[in-house]
Design a protein around this motif. Structure first.
Motif, PDB file in Angstrom:
ATOM      1  N   THR A 110      42.396  43.071  35.206  1.00  0.00           N
ATOM      2  CA  THR A 110      41.441  42.791  36.280  1.00  0.00           C
ATOM      3  C   THR A 110      40.159  42.190  35.725  1.00  0.00           C
ATOM      4  N   ALA A 111      39.649  42.769  34.636  1.00  0.00           N
ATOM      5  CA  ALA A 111      38.433  42.249  34.012  1.00  0.00           C
ATOM      6  C   ALA A 111      38.632  40.809  33.543  1.00  0.00           C
ATOM      7  N   ALA A 112      39.793  40.530  32.960  1.00  0.00           N
ATOM      8  CA  ALA A 112      40.067  39.182  32.475  1.00  0.00           C
ATOM      9  C   ALA A 112      40.146  38.185  33.625  1.00  0.00           C
ATOM     10  N   LYS A 113      40.764  38.586  34.742  1.00  0.00           N
ATOM     11  CA  LYS A 113      40.878  37.695  35.894  1.00  0.00           C
ATOM     12  C   LYS A 113      39.523  37.388  36.506  1.00  0.00           C
ATOM     13  N   ILE A 114      38.672  38.420  36.616  1.00  0.00           N
ATOM     14  CA  ILE A 114      37.336  38.199  37.178  1.00  0.00           C
ATOM     15  C   ILE A 114      36.513  37.323  36.248  1.00  0.00           C
ATOM     16  N   ALA A 115      36.648  37.525  34.952  1.00  0.00           N
ATOM     17  CA  ALA A 115      35.930  36.693  33.980  1.00  0.00           C
ATOM     18  C   ALA A 115      36.332  35.226  34.089  1.00  0.00           C
ATOM     19  N   SER A 116      37.608  34.992  34.452  1.00  0.00           N
ATOM     20  CA  SER A 116      38.106  33.619  34.572  1.00  0.00           C
ATOM     21  C   SER A 116      37.755  32.989  35.913  1.00  0.00           C
TER      22      SER A 116
END
Length: 267
Positions: A110-116
């Motif tokens: 989830t953190a990676a998706k929001i960062a992207s």
């Protein structure tokens, strides 16, 4: 396999720090924000982090740390680096570690998706994911196993809140208040993990994905309890503080003996 190199140790410590940041912000939002602001749990926290200067970088580091923590817990489950053994109690603990690995892996994703910059990143998709699992062969059993793992983990969290057993893994150089901060944090986390585990067991039993509650949903379910809710929210914040302390003072077990058993599954 986890190799005890400096890079791996620092990744694990970053994982504890990332977990601490998540729980501190989760507790803070629960205490200060509206119900709708914590519906998605970790997703809401990561969206807040994304708005700060260099938010994408912070989220990338958080994702890396949570991934490291998930790998650490997965290694504890599969390779028994925490030395829990193969007794009934040891196996149950390791099932709990496996469930924890899945939860923190989902947080990292989830953190990676929001960062992207993904538009739908962070939205509560617990029901959708549960529905997908229910559609596969033995999906109910899989959800049931994860639910049992979280329920067992909740029981042991509650027990360790009483016994302070967690201090065995914390250096004696840690601040004097670490024990009581940890006790409050583990007690609050036990309640939330128990609610999530129970929701997964209900999902497995009834075959309805709508039974699943996320981290944010579990917290919101407690709001009507007033004082108890405030204590649990404050406890989650303190668990974040405890995690930050352990990021520095946690005794990381040497996995070398387990690495020599790579050819044999010892769950």
């Amino acid at each position: 396999m986890v190799d005890k190199s400096e890079k791996v140790v620092w990744l694990v410590r970053l994982g504890f720090a990332a977990r601490g940041l998540v729980y501190m912000l989760l507790g803070y939002l629960a205490l200060t924000a509206r119900k709708s602001d914590v519906d998605d749990g970790a997703g809401d926290i990561f969206r807040v982090l994304h708005t700060i200067p260099a938010g994408s970088l912070v989220l990338a580091l958080a994702s890396a740390g949570l991934t490291g923590y998930a790998i650490y817990r997965l290694s504890a489950a599969v390779f028994d680096i925490e030395r829990k053994g193969s007794s009934a109690k040891g196996v149950m603990l390791r099932i709990g570690y496996f469930a924890s690995a899945l939860v923190h892996c989902a947080m990292a994703w989830t953190a990676a998706k929001i960062a992207s910059g993904a538009r739908d990143a962070g939205e509560d998709q617990s029901a959708d994911m549960a529905a997908s699992v229910l559609d596969v062969p033995f999906g109910e059993a899989l959800l049931g196993i994860v639910g049992v793992g979280l329920a067992v983990a909740a029981v042991f969290q509650a027990k360790t809140a009483i016994t302070a057993h967690f201090m065995r893994n914390v250096s004696s150089r840690a601040p004097a208040a670490t024990c009581w901060i940890g006790r409050a944090g583990h007690a609050a986390r036990a309640v939330v993990m128990g609610l999530i585990g129970w929701s997964l067991l209900r999902t497995a039993w009834f075959g309805r994905s709508s039974e699943v509650v996320s981290l944010g949903g579990a917290i919101n379910d407690l709001r009507e309890m007033n004082t108890a809710f405030l204590l649990i929210a404050a406890g989650l914040l303190l668990f974040g503080v405890f995690s930050l302390i352990t990021a520095r003072y946690r005794v990381i077990p040497d996995p070398a003996p387990a690495s020599r058993r790579m050819g044999r599954f010892t769950f």
